[in-house]
Design a protein around this motif. Structure first.
Motif, PDB file in Angstrom:
ATOM      1  N   ASN A 173       0.869  -1.175   0.000  1.00  0.00           N
ATOM      2  CA  ASN A 173       0.000   0.000   0.000  1.00  0.00           C
ATOM      3  C   ASN A 173       0.903   1.221   0.000  1.00  0.00           C
ATOM      4  OD1 ASN A 173      -2.037   1.880   0.249  1.00  0.00           O
ATOM      5  ND2 ASN A 173      -2.548   1.364   2.364  1.00  0.00           N
ATOM      6  N   ALA A 174       1.596   1.426  -1.125  1.00  0.00           N
ATOM      7  CA  ALA A 174       2.643   2.441  -1.213  1.00  0.00           C
ATOM      8  C   ALA A 174       2.113   3.856  -0.976  1.00  0.00           C
ATOM      9  CB  ALA A 174       3.331   2.366  -2.577  1.00  0.00           C
ATOM     10  N   ALA A 175       0.859   4.108  -1.301  1.00  0.00           N
ATOM     11  CA  ALA A 175       0.307   5.447  -1.095  1.00  0.00           C
ATOM     12  C   ALA A 175       0.371   5.851   0.364  1.00  0.00           C
ATOM     13  CB  ALA A 175      -1.139   5.502  -1.593  1.00  0.00           C
ATOM     14  N   TRP A 176       0.280   4.884   1.275  1.00  0.00           N
ATOM     15  CA  TRP A 176       0.362   5.155   2.708  1.00  0.00           C
ATOM     16  C   TRP A 176       1.724   4.801   3.286  1.00  0.00           C
ATOM     17  CZ3 TRP A 176      -4.509   3.961   6.123  1.00  0.00           C
ATOM     18  CH2 TRP A 176      -5.539   4.854   5.768  1.00  0.00           C
ATOM     19  N   CYS A 177       2.321   3.713   2.817  1.00  0.00           N
ATOM     20  CA  CYS A 177       3.543   3.206   3.459  1.00  0.00           C
ATOM     21  C   CYS A 177       4.820   3.786   2.862  1.00  0.00           C
ATOM     22  CB  CYS A 177       3.572   1.683   3.380  1.00  0.00           C
ATOM     23  SG  CYS A 177       2.183   0.897   4.234  1.00  0.00           S
ATOM     24  N   HIS A 178       4.795   4.169   1.595  1.00  0.00           N
ATOM     25  CA  HIS A 178       5.942   4.801   0.944  1.00  0.00           C
ATOM     26  C   HIS A 178       5.433   5.950   0.075  1.00  0.00           C
ATOM     27  CE1 HIS A 178       7.273   0.572   1.717  1.00  0.00           C
ATOM     28  NE2 HIS A 178       8.327   1.219   2.182  1.00  0.00           N
ATOM     29  N   PRO A 179       4.776   6.934   0.688  1.00  0.00           N
ATOM     30  CA  PRO A 179       4.039   7.940  -0.099  1.00  0.00           C
ATOM     31  C   PRO A 179       4.908   8.803  -0.997  1.00  0.00           C
ATOM     32  CG  PRO A 179       4.072   8.516   2.245  1.00  0.00           C
ATOM     33  CD  PRO A 179       4.583   7.118   2.138  1.00  0.00           C
ATOM     34  N   VAL A 180       6.145   9.071  -0.599  1.00  0.00           N
ATOM     35  CA  VAL A 180       6.989   9.918  -1.448  1.00  0.00           C
ATOM     36  C   VAL A 180       7.304   9.218  -2.763  1.00  0.00           C
ATOM     37  CG1 VAL A 180       9.283  10.953  -1.630  1.00  0.00           C
ATOM     38  CG2 VAL A 180       7.938  11.261   0.451  1.00  0.00           C
ATOM     39  N   LEU A 181       7.659   7.940  -2.699  1.00  0.00           N
ATOM     40  CA  LEU A 181       7.893   7.184  -3.929  1.00  0.00           C
ATOM     41  C   LEU A 181       6.622   7.047  -4.746  1.00  0.00           C
ATOM     42  CD1 LEU A 181      10.301   4.252  -3.014  1.00  0.00           C
ATOM     43  CD2 LEU A 181      10.793   6.287  -4.363  1.00  0.00           C
ATOM     44  N   PHE A 182       5.507   6.872  -4.071  1.00  0.00           N
ATOM     45  CA  PHE A 182       4.241   6.722  -4.787  1.00  0.00           C
ATOM     46  C   PHE A 182       3.904   7.996  -5.544  1.00  0.00           C
ATOM     47  CE2 PHE A 182      -0.473   6.330  -5.012  1.00  0.00           C
ATOM     48  CZ  PHE A 182      -0.516   5.136  -5.725  1.00  0.00           C
ATOM     49  N   ASP A 200      -3.645  -6.680  -4.483  1.00  0.00           N
ATOM     50  CA  ASP A 200      -3.890  -6.533  -3.050  1.00  0.00           C
ATOM     51  C   ASP A 200      -5.297  -7.018  -2.753  1.00  0.00           C
ATOM     52  OD1 ASP A 200      -4.349  -5.522  -0.393  1.00  0.00           O
ATOM     53  OD2 ASP A 200      -2.758  -4.066  -0.722  1.00  0.00           O
ATOM     54  N   PRO A 201      -5.484  -7.848  -1.712  1.00  0.00           N
ATOM     55  CA  PRO A 201      -6.846  -8.277  -1.371  1.00  0.00           C
ATOM     56  C   PRO A 201      -7.747  -7.112  -0.984  1.00  0.00           C
ATOM     57  CG  PRO A 201      -5.198  -9.640  -0.248  1.00  0.00           C
ATOM     58  CD  PRO A 201      -4.469  -8.485  -0.860  1.00  0.00           C
ATOM     59  N   ARG A 202      -7.167  -6.066  -0.393  1.00  0.00           N
ATOM     60  CA  ARG A 202      -7.958  -4.933   0.088  1.00  0.00           C
ATOM     61  C   ARG A 202      -8.076  -3.850  -0.980  1.00  0.00           C
ATOM     62  NH1 ARG A 202      -5.923  -1.941   4.861  1.00  0.00           N
ATOM     63  NH2 ARG A 202      -3.842  -2.136   3.952  1.00  0.00           N
ATOM     64  N   GLN A 203      -9.064  -2.990  -0.787  1.00  0.00           N
ATOM     65  CA  GLN A 203      -9.110  -1.738  -1.522  1.00  0.00           C
ATOM     66  C   GLN A 203      -8.447  -0.692  -0.646  1.00  0.00           C
ATOM     67  OE1 GLN A 203     -12.509  -0.459  -4.026  1.00  0.00           O
ATOM     68  NE2 GLN A 203     -12.643   1.304  -2.649  1.00  0.00           N
ATOM     69  N   THR A 204      -7.410  -0.052  -1.157  1.00  0.00           N
ATOM     70  CA  THR A 204      -6.634   0.900  -0.378  1.00  0.00           C
ATOM     71  C   THR A 204      -6.481   2.198  -1.155  1.00  0.00           C
ATOM     72  OG1 THR A 204      -4.496   0.237  -1.316  1.00  0.00           O
ATOM     73  CG2 THR A 204      -5.298  -1.039   0.583  1.00  0.00           C
ATOM     74  N   SER A 205      -5.799   3.148  -0.545  1.00  0.00           N
ATOM     75  CA  SER A 205      -5.499   4.396  -1.256  1.00  0.00           C
ATOM     76  C   SER A 205      -4.646   4.131  -2.488  1.00  0.00           C
ATOM     77  CB  SER A 205      -4.778   5.358  -0.319  1.00  0.00           C
ATOM     78  OG  SER A 205      -5.646   5.800   0.702  1.00  0.00           O
ATOM     79  N   THR A 206      -3.875   3.049  -2.462  1.00  0.00           N
ATOM     80  CA  THR A 206      -3.053   2.688  -3.624  1.00  0.00           C
ATOM     81  C   THR A 206      -3.904   2.088  -4.727  1.00  0.00           C
ATOM     82  OG1 THR A 206      -1.182   2.281  -2.143  1.00  0.00           O
ATOM     83  CG2 THR A 206      -1.044   1.354  -4.361  1.00  0.00           C
ATOM     84  N   THR A 207      -4.800   1.182  -4.388  1.00  0.00           N
ATOM     85  CA  THR A 207      -5.614   0.540  -5.422  1.00  0.00           C
ATOM     86  C   THR A 207      -6.531   1.538  -6.119  1.00  0.00           C
ATOM     87  OG1 THR A 207      -7.414  -0.091  -3.897  1.00  0.00           O
ATOM     88  CG2 THR A 207      -5.581  -1.632  -4.124  1.00  0.00           C
ATOM     89  N   LEU A 208      -6.918   2.602  -5.405  1.00  0.00           N
ATOM     90  CA  LEU A 208      -7.789   3.608  -6.017  1.00  0.00           C
ATOM     91  C   LEU A 208      -7.112   4.318  -7.184  1.00  0.00           C
ATOM     92  CD1 LEU A 208      -9.415   5.200  -2.842  1.00  0.00           C
ATOM     93  CD2 LEU A 208     -10.458   3.590  -4.441  1.00  0.00           C
TER      94      LEU A 208
END
Length: 899
Positions: A173-182, A200-208
């Protein structure tokens, strides 16, 4: 301007994730006044910082800071503490031998700390029981790299993310865990049109943000990537020349690869979804596959890594601009630890216990009299051995294993049974600290000096810009002092971090000649002045090379196996070790959230970082919650085969049915009974020893509290630093200039008193205040008919504490009165005569922009896009990690925020 107020600029590196962002620190008055900003000249972040990095200046004054050595809770001098520690160590070595000694470090140590630790333990004490919390985040990548490449080598660079035509994020979930790279990735997509696939099984800020999101079943990554190898072969996309000249084992790997139907069954994806992904991979020459904890934290993580490496080897998409597999690490110096042998199965400088030549080389370079000869205990096994009574001396540095390891009951038993437990840390209120016989005050970020290595092999300096608080010292200093007391003075006569770095570089160069990937021979003669000014650089830095040359590995082969060829590893569908059952029908997934870091020792004490997700929650699918009779905010018990934890229910459609998610951060210093380690079994990958933290079968049940309420206090509550309050579930956080503690009285069977009568709030409030209550005047209002108890303390006429049990004002209503209060305000608070507006949940931590402000701007018509929200409120203009939530507000302006 007086000298004491002159402003000093210091460049350093963020102490959080493996991105390794450069930070510029502006300090005045000897570091008493500090501000931070991103370093525009640093190649990793180019001036950007995430919400955590942006708040670094606010985390310098940590509550419960450890500033003096303690022995059994009593202050002692450094000399006394180190003399006693050394005497205990000598006795253990004489009586039980080096295998009874262990060290457990952290990816938050600097490389120089790590180097001295490994030299002392493996070279001079003779124990290889040296492991680290990095075992929990990237050990499977290390194992996968070594199986395929012969060494733990990251082939590519961050720039490849921007040069690729297809980027696959898997288990991230790079949008939250590695946001600068994302944000770098999203900018490249906007300018170049690259495609983004997220698995990813979940819908996250990255999957959006994904062009294609594949919500595969947890633990099925191997099946998907093994099937991709077969699809590559069937499409004729194998780079035959590369495979023939630079690899071995392709036929065996292909034979183990499943067909499309098998992949569909294993992953839960439709054949159409899978075929679309395979077609996109095959048709796109420049592909980067970025993988993180969703791959690593598994009982088959090493095979998952191998399956990813296989598809890049088969297509020759490795080591070229815009192509390759890329492991993104969780900790700031997980890579630095790998370089110096920070894992129990490694020697320093990427050398191996299995090689007689390597062992002899390290022994000769260190002049080590007792070099360990075989791998030692990995993290989970280390604490099991301590619980079994096999370890007699355990030194823990910069980590909180009781909060982070699985099967926390075993870890607690280990700490209770081990005769000597030493903890080097900067704070004294961690769960682990409660069991330490010696607490050693460690210098922390801003006070210590050294290097860290990020996920692209870039070494950056961490520089001190303030003096250590109290008697705090660098970790390398404390370790070297023990080495000297053991009689190895010449080997540990370091005067500064630069001397350690030169020796570290010297070992990397010793009898290397290009045979080993890790090579810092260009730094062997580095002066103290040059070390101090060292700019960020990627290794290898070979003698004769200009500083700043950035190397990619393996485009033309050149692997570090005996024959120079990479190895394909045969992999196929593999199930997690534990499976759901009627008793445990749900799967618990754990991980990080946007604004928190590890066990919250630094970020938890920063008010604006606690506003986004202020409680220890468990995210539950809407339909699962309905079936269990759960609603938003309910207190929930998670139960697994080994234990229980308590969380607050968060109901969301982002979770797939059958899965729940709980953040890893909350622990006994911040809440009672909420640490997920209490429910996670110690299942590990057989090769890497990495625990399975993403797949734990659990059940959920609702807890009906007898009452609930909260306290607002000017100072951090002392009693909660030492253990739980019987019969209560609580969580704490800073809010503004105060501290909040929320309480839920557990049902009788969970430890509460038998009576359902209102609690004695006066005793609870007095306990929270501790010694400070003696200087205060108490006020109390009791309303049994409405089930309310309200109390307050005044100090010199000012409100310093309030406790609200039962229905009453919200925190947002109370806080303004608390900040500017007098006796009349206190009486108004207790009587309930207050009505201040609530700002709603905090969305943008960087600029403190709340949900209500964003909604109001959208409703007024002033903000019709993310860019206009940024221009008006600044939200989303720094790290960008809240941008997906801003987009959600624009799509559903009238919908409540789901954090």
């Amino acid at each position: 301007m007086p000298d004491s107020l002159s402003v000093v600029l210091q460049r350093t590196t963020c102490p959080y994730c493996g991105v390794g962002c450069g930070v510029e620190v502006l300090s005045a008055d000897g570091g008493a006044t500090v501000s931070v900003r991103g370093d525009a000249a640093h190649p990793a972040n180019k001036g950007r910082l995430c919400s955590k990095g942006s708040a670094l200046a606010e985390s310098l004054s940590l509550p419960h800071r450890l500033t003096q050595p303690l022995r059994n809770g009593v202050p002692v001098s450094w000399d006394r503490a180190l003399d006693d520690i050394t005497a205990r160590l000598r006795k253990v070595l004489a009586t039980h031998g080096p295998e009874a000694v262990a060290f457990y470090g952290s990816g938050q140590l600097l490389t120089e700390d790590y180097y001295v630790l490994n030299k002392l333990a493996k070279g001079f004490i003779g124990t290889s029981n040296v492991d680290t919390n990095s075992r929990l985040c990237m050990a499977s990548t290390v194992a996968g790299h070594k199986q395929s490449f012969g060494t733990d080598t990251v082939p590519g660079l961050y720039a490849d993310w921007e040069l690729a035509d297809l980027v696959i994020l898997v288990g991230s979930n790079a949008a939250w865990c590695h946001p600068v790279l994302f944000q770098r990735l999203l900018a490249a997509r906007k300018s170049r049109g690259l495609k983004l696939v997220v698995l990813d099984p979940r819908q996250t800020s990255t999957t959006l943000e994904a062009d294609l999101h594949l919500p595969l079943r947890g633990g099925s990554d191997i099946a998907l990537f093994s099937g991709l190898l077969r699809a590559i072969a069937e499409a004729g996309a194998v780079k035959a020349e590369y495979v023939a000249n630079h690899t071995r084992g392709f036929d065996e790997a292909l034979a183990a690869a499943p067909d499309l139907a098998t992949v569909a069954t294993a992953t839960g994806l439709s054949p159409v979804q899978i075929a679309a992904f395979y077609k996109l991979f095959v048709a796109t020459p420049n592909v980067v596959t970025v993988f993180s904890q969703g791959i690593n934290q598994s009982s088959h993580g090493s095979d998952s890594v191998s399956a990813i490496l296989n598809v890049h080897l088969a297509t020759g998409r490795i080591g070229t601009p815009g192509a390759g597999p890329f492991s993104i690490t969780g900790q700031p110096n997980a890579m630095g630890g790998r370089e110096v042998g920070g894992l129990a199965n490694q020697l320093a400088a990427h050398m191996e216990f299995a090689s007689d030549t390597d062992r002899d080389r390290v022994r000769r370079f260190w002049r080590a009299p007792n070099l360990a000869q075989k791998p030692g205990l990995k993290a989970v096994d280390m604490f099991q051995a301590a619980a079994d009574g096999k370890l007699k001396f355990l030194w823990i540095l910069a980590t909180n294993p009781l909060a982070s390891l699985p099967d926390a009951d075993v870890v607690q038993a280990a700490l209770e049974r081990c005769p000597t437990v030493i903890l080097s840390d900067c704070v004294a209120d961690t769960e682990t600290a409660r069991y330490a016989h010696f607490l050693l005050p460690a210098a922390t970020w801003g006070e210590k000096d050294g290097t860290v290595t990020n996920s692209e092999r870039r070494i950056s300096r961490q520089r001190a810009f303030r003096s250590p608080q109290g008697a705090a010292k660098p970790d390398w200093w404390a370790l070297a002092q023990v080495g000297q007391r053991l009689g190895y003075g010449n080997a540990f006569a370091y005067t500064n971090a630069a001397a350690i770095f030169r020796e570290h570089a010297g070992l990397s160069a010793f009898e290397n000649g290009g045979r080993r990937d890790f090579d810092l021979s260009g730094a062997v003669e580095l002066s103290d002045v040059s070390y101090d000014a060292l700019p960020p650089f990627c290794w290898p830095w070979r003698a004769g090379d200009a500083l700043g040359v950035e190397t990619r590995f393996f485009a033309n082969g050149g692997f570090f196996t005996p024959d120079g060829r990479a190895r394909f590893i045969a992999t196929g569908p593999t199930a997690p070790l534990s499976q759901t059952s009627p008793n445990f029908p749900l799967v618990l997934n754990t991980g990080r959230v946007r604004d928190q870091w590890h066990t919250m020792g630094r970020t938890g004490a920063t008010p604006r970082l606690m506003n986004h997700q202020p409680r220890p929650t468990v995210s539950i699918n809407l339909q699962d919650a309905a079936a269990l009779g759960l609603t938003e905010g309910d207190l929930v018990r998670l139960t697994s085969a080994i234990g229980t934890a308590i969380r607050v229910a968060e109901i969301t459609q982002d979770q797939p049915r059958g899965d729940v998610f709980a953040s890893m951060h909350w622990n006994g210093a911040w809440c009672s009974g909420g640490a997920v380690g209490r429910v996670i079994a110690p299942n590990v990958d057989p090769l890497s020893g990495q625990p399975e933290l993403k797949f734990t079968p659990v059940s959920l049940s609702r807890l009906l509290p007898r009452w609930q309420g909260y306290a607002l206090l000017r100072d951090a509550p002392e009693i909660l630093a030492h253990g739980d309050l019987p019969g209560l579930f609580w969580c704490k956080r800073p809010l503004g200039d105060a501290w909040v503690v929320e309480f839920w009285a557990l049902p009788e069977q969970d430890g509460g008193p038998e009576s359902h009568a209102a609690p004695d709030g006066a005793l609870l409030l007095a306990a929270l205040m501790g010694k400070a209550a003696a200087d205060c005047v108490p006020l109390t209002v009791v309303d049994p008919a409405r089930g309310r108890w309200r109390g307050a303390y005044l100090q010199r006429g000012k409100l310093v504490a309030a406790l609200m049990l039962g229905p009453g004002p919200t925190l947002e209503q109370l806080l303004p009165f608390f900040a500017e209060s007098d006796l009349a305000d206190a009486q108004a608070v207790l009587a309930g005569r207050i009505a201040a507006p609530s700002a709603g949940p905090m969305v943008c931590a960087c600029f403190q922009v709340s949900a209500d402000r964003i909604r109001a701007a959208i409703t007024s018509g002033e903000a019709t896009s993310v860019e206009k929200i940024g221009a008006l409120l600044k939200a989303g203009t720094n790290c960008g990690s809240c941008i997906p939530e801003l987009k959600g507000f624009l799509r559903h302006a009238d919908a409540p925020l789901v954090a």
